[in-house]
Design a protein around this motif. Structure first.
Motif, PDB file in Angstrom:
ATOM      1  N   VAL A 186       0.824  -1.184  -0.024  1.00  0.00           N
ATOM      2  CA  VAL A 186       0.108   0.043  -0.023  1.00  0.00           C
ATOM      3  C   VAL A 186       0.919   1.300   0.225  1.00  0.00           C
ATOM      4  O   VAL A 186       1.714   1.302   0.862  1.00  0.00           O
ATOM      5  CB  VAL A 186      -1.006  -0.011   1.170  1.00  0.00           C
ATOM      6  N   PHE A 187       0.664   2.172  -0.884  1.00  0.00           N
ATOM      7  CA  PHE A 187       1.282   3.297  -1.036  1.00  0.00           C
ATOM      8  C   PHE A 187       0.418   4.613  -0.688  1.00  0.00           C
ATOM      9  O   PHE A 187      -0.586   4.613  -1.333  1.00  0.00           O
ATOM     10  CB  PHE A 187       2.096   3.389  -2.571  1.00  0.00           C
ATOM     11  N   ILE A 188       0.869   5.499   0.082  1.00  0.00           N
ATOM     12  CA  ILE A 188       0.156   6.687   0.424  1.00  0.00           C
ATOM     13  C   ILE A 188       1.042   7.917   0.105  1.00  0.00           C
ATOM     14  O   ILE A 188       2.038   8.022   0.497  1.00  0.00           O
ATOM     15  CB  ILE A 188      -0.471   6.732   1.914  1.00  0.00           C
ATOM     16  N   GLY A 189       0.513   8.714  -0.997  1.00  0.00           N
ATOM     17  CA  GLY A 189       1.265  10.023  -1.079  1.00  0.00           C
ATOM     18  C   GLY A 189       2.634   9.571  -1.446  1.00  0.00           C
ATOM     19  O   GLY A 189       3.516  10.350  -0.788  1.00  0.00           O
ATOM     20  N   LEU A 283      -2.993   4.981  -2.787  1.00  0.00           N
ATOM     21  CA  LEU A 283      -3.730   6.016  -2.077  1.00  0.00           C
ATOM     22  C   LEU A 283      -3.121   7.415  -2.343  1.00  0.00           C
ATOM     23  O   LEU A 283      -1.881   7.710  -1.960  1.00  0.00           O
ATOM     24  CB  LEU A 283      -3.989   5.705  -0.732  1.00  0.00           C
ATOM     25  N   TRP A 284      -4.165   8.343  -2.512  1.00  0.00           N
ATOM     26  CA  TRP A 284      -3.442   9.831  -2.702  1.00  0.00           C
ATOM     27  C   TRP A 284      -4.335  10.832  -2.372  1.00  0.00           C
ATOM     28  O   TRP A 284      -5.781  10.553  -2.566  1.00  0.00           O
ATOM     29  CB  TRP A 284      -3.022  10.103  -4.282  1.00  0.00           C
ATOM     30  N   GLY A 285      -4.014  11.817  -1.565  1.00  0.00           N
ATOM     31  CA  GLY A 285      -4.902  12.796  -1.256  1.00  0.00           C
ATOM     32  C   GLY A 285      -5.189  13.886  -2.682  1.00  0.00           C
ATOM     33  O   GLY A 285      -4.023  14.299  -3.353  1.00  0.00           O
ATOM     34  N   GLU A 286      -6.461  14.145  -2.825  1.00  0.00           N
ATOM     35  CA  GLU A 286      -6.555  15.015  -3.982  1.00  0.00           C
ATOM     36  C   GLU A 286      -6.015  16.190  -3.619  1.00  0.00           C
ATOM     37  O   GLU A 286      -5.428  16.985  -4.980  1.00  0.00           O
ATOM     38  CB  GLU A 286      -8.104  15.054  -4.214  1.00  0.00           C
ATOM     39  N   ASP A 287      -5.885  16.778  -2.568  1.00  0.00           N
ATOM     40  CA  ASP A 287      -5.155  18.083  -2.536  1.00  0.00           C
ATOM     41  C   ASP A 287      -3.788  18.235  -1.655  1.00  0.00           C
ATOM     42  O   ASP A 287      -3.409  19.084  -1.058  1.00  0.00           O
ATOM     43  CB  ASP A 287      -6.224  19.059  -1.561  1.00  0.00           C
ATOM     44  N   ARG A 309      -6.795   4.838  -5.583  1.00  0.00           N
ATOM     45  CA  ARG A 309      -7.869   5.403  -4.900  1.00  0.00           C
ATOM     46  C   ARG A 309      -7.519   6.707  -4.462  1.00  0.00           C
ATOM     47  O   ARG A 309      -6.395   6.789  -4.056  1.00  0.00           O
ATOM     48  CB  ARG A 309      -8.501   4.450  -3.662  1.00  0.00           C
ATOM     49  N   GLN A 310      -8.267   7.621  -4.756  1.00  0.00           N
ATOM     50  CA  GLN A 310      -8.063   9.048  -4.309  1.00  0.00           C
ATOM     51  C   GLN A 310      -9.012   9.366  -3.017  1.00  0.00           C
ATOM     52  O   GLN A 310     -10.162   9.094  -2.770  1.00  0.00           O
ATOM     53  CB  GLN A 310      -8.595  10.142  -5.361  1.00  0.00           C
ATOM     54  N   VAL A 311      -8.492  10.204  -2.236  1.00  0.00           N
ATOM     55  CA  VAL A 311      -9.075  10.719  -1.131  1.00  0.00           C
ATOM     56  C   VAL A 311      -9.432  12.071  -1.288  1.00  0.00           C
ATOM     57  O   VAL A 311      -8.524  12.833  -1.187  1.00  0.00           O
ATOM     58  CB  VAL A 311      -8.058  10.378   0.298  1.00  0.00           C
ATOM     59  N   ARG A 312     -10.768  12.493  -1.040  1.00  0.00           N
ATOM     60  CA  ARG A 312     -11.161  13.820  -1.431  1.00  0.00           C
ATOM     61  C   ARG A 312     -10.829  14.707  -0.099  1.00  0.00           C
ATOM     62  O   ARG A 312     -10.975  14.411   1.085  1.00  0.00           O
ATOM     63  CB  ARG A 312     -12.602  13.876  -1.670  1.00  0.00           C
ATOM     64  N   HIS A 313     -10.821  15.850  -0.610  1.00  0.00           N
ATOM     65  CA  HIS A 313     -10.450  17.063   0.350  1.00  0.00           C
ATOM     66  C   HIS A 313      -9.460  16.623   1.448  1.00  0.00           C
ATOM     67  O   HIS A 313      -9.621  16.787   2.681  1.00  0.00           O
ATOM     68  CB  HIS A 313     -11.735  17.321   1.174  1.00  0.00           C
ATOM     69  N   CYS A 314      -8.148  16.340   1.074  1.00  0.00           N
ATOM     70  CA  CYS A 314      -7.298  15.570   1.813  1.00  0.00           C
ATOM     71  C   CYS A 314      -5.839  15.914   1.332  1.00  0.00           C
ATOM     72  O   CYS A 314      -5.767  16.067   0.001  1.00  0.00           O
ATOM     73  CB  CYS A 314      -7.286  14.244   2.083  1.00  0.00           C
ATOM     74  N   GLY A 315      -5.066  16.073   2.283  1.00  0.00           N
ATOM     75  CA  GLY A 315      -3.555  16.451   1.711  1.00  0.00           C
ATOM     76  C   GLY A 315      -2.700  15.503   1.636  1.00  0.00           C
ATOM     77  O   GLY A 315      -2.999  14.374   1.255  1.00  0.00           O
ATOM     78  N   HIS A 316      -1.460  15.551   2.145  1.00  0.00           N
ATOM     79  CA  HIS A 316      -0.336  14.578   2.031  1.00  0.00           C
ATOM     80  C   HIS A 316      -0.254  13.352   2.669  1.00  0.00           C
ATOM     81  O   HIS A 316       0.091  12.413   2.502  1.00  0.00           O
ATOM     82  CB  HIS A 316       0.997  15.411   2.108  1.00  0.00           C
ATOM     83  N   LEU A 317      -1.035  13.633   3.925  1.00  0.00           N
ATOM     84  CA  LEU A 317      -1.372  12.568   5.053  1.00  0.00           C
ATOM     85  C   LEU A 317      -2.730  12.047   5.147  1.00  0.00           C
ATOM     86  O   LEU A 317      -2.996  12.181   6.020  1.00  0.00           O
ATOM     87  CB  LEU A 317      -0.544  12.892   6.246  1.00  0.00           C
TER      88      LEU A 317
END
Length: 343
Positions: A186-189, A283-287, A309-317
């Motif tokens: 799993v990769f996040i940002g 996984l990535w924050g849209e913002d 998968r994108q996470v809406r209204h979310c930054g780097h973490l």
């Protein structure tokens, strides 16, 4: 290479008073003391933290001996381990970003654990709260070998390896080297397209030490914390975020370990991405203002077996800013049965 700090959840109902938030402890040296419920190796500044989730997770941090080929004795390595290990499901091992610690997972970790997963939060060698008094090397090879020895000593089964920001580069480097130790990724940002710190390798040592001094400074920590999140709460809570992200920097070997990593050249896994054969969740924050989410599409395309998968209204973490969404995505990725239990 982004600076990744940790924060409190913006949905916490408790807002500490100014008197509570800015109280001064007797010392910022190592040794919070068992009487406070904190492990004695944590810096005393942990007593000034008001974030309830951070306090709970900090009290669960422990050091486990890890034997490596590059250190004379075992390295007492910091982590949060599950209350009970399982045999039926793959364990989930949570890494962290550059210059961070396992406290980065204080909101998502309890959700995964409550859903029935065997979750580990592991500090990458050179950062976090491990005992590095002997100053072992903190280059990429040492980080990789240390993680492998930790895995082979305590986890011993293929794991779902989760890497946020630079932790994604750590995860790719590890998975390509030890594919048998990993079941999924799993990769996040993910910070995986930087070419390391090659520009620093030719400079004299005082240059990276000056950079590390700046890295530890309050103005840079404030700026990095501000950039890491989509939504910022009031000033008192924000300052608490910075204290949490700064806590591990108070250990006496932090400067040496970080400089050693920078002088070694850092992570450059661009050529290894297409070698990853495991199933991956991106996984990535849209913002995200630190690493553009355009890189999410590039990573998704280059990984042989990945979903995005994108996470809406979310930054780097996202795992801090939107922990429930991240937990649900991870549970869905690991298995539908666990997701149903969480719901």
């Amino acid at each position: 290479m982004p600076l990744v700090l940790m924060c409190s959840s913006p949905v916490l109902p408790h807002v500490p008073s100014a008197r509570t938030l800015f109280r001064v402890s007797a010392s910022s040296n190592v040794g919070a003391g068992a009487s406070d419920g904190f492990p004695p190796f944590l810096p005393r500044a942990v007593e000034r933290i008001n974030d309830v989730a951070a306090i709970h997770l900090a009290k669960r941090i422990e050091r486990l001996p890890v034997h490596t080929g590059f250190s004379k004795g075992p390295i007492l390595s910091s982590c949060v381990r599950p209350l009970k290990q399982q045999e039926s499901n793959d364990p989930v091992v949570l890494l962290h970003g550059f210059d961070s610690s396992c406290l980065e997972w204080r909101y998502t970790y309890p959700l995964l654990e409550e859903a029935g997963l065997e979750a580990w939060a592991v500090d990458i060698l050179g950062w976090g709260f491990s005992n590095l008094e002997t100053r072992p090397p903190s280059d990429v090879l040492s980080k990789r070998q240390h993680l492998y020895q930790f895995w082979s000593s305590y986890i011993k089964r293929p794991m779902v390896l989760v890497g946020p920001s630079l932790g994604a580069a750590v995860a790719i480097d590890f998975a390509v080297s030890y594919p048998e130790a990993v079941s999924k990724l799993v990769f996040i940002g993910a910070s995986v397209y930087a070419e390391g710190t090659r520009d620093l390798t030719s400079f004299p040592k005082f240059v990276p030490y000056a950079g590390v001094f700046l890295l530890k400074s309050l103005p840079l920590r404030l700026l990095a914390t501000r950039l890491a999140f989509k939504k910022i709460p009031d000033a008192l809570i924000f300052f608490d975020w910075v204290q949490i992200g700064h806590l591990h920097c108070r250990l006496p070997w932090w400067e040496d370990a970080t400089v050693d990593f920078m002088l070694s050249g850092g992570y450059n896994v661009i050529r290894e991405i297409k070698q990853v054969e495991h199933k991956c969740l991106v996984l990535w924050g849209e913002d995200d203002e630190i690493i553009s989410n355009k890189q999410a599409y590039r990573l998704h395309k280059e990984l042989p077996n990945a979903i995005l998968r994108q996470v809406r209204h979310c930054g780097h973490l996202p795992h801090v800013e939107k922990p429930r969404e991240v937990a649900m995505h991870v549970l869905d990725f690991v298995g539908r049965e666990k997701k149903d239990k969480a719901e």
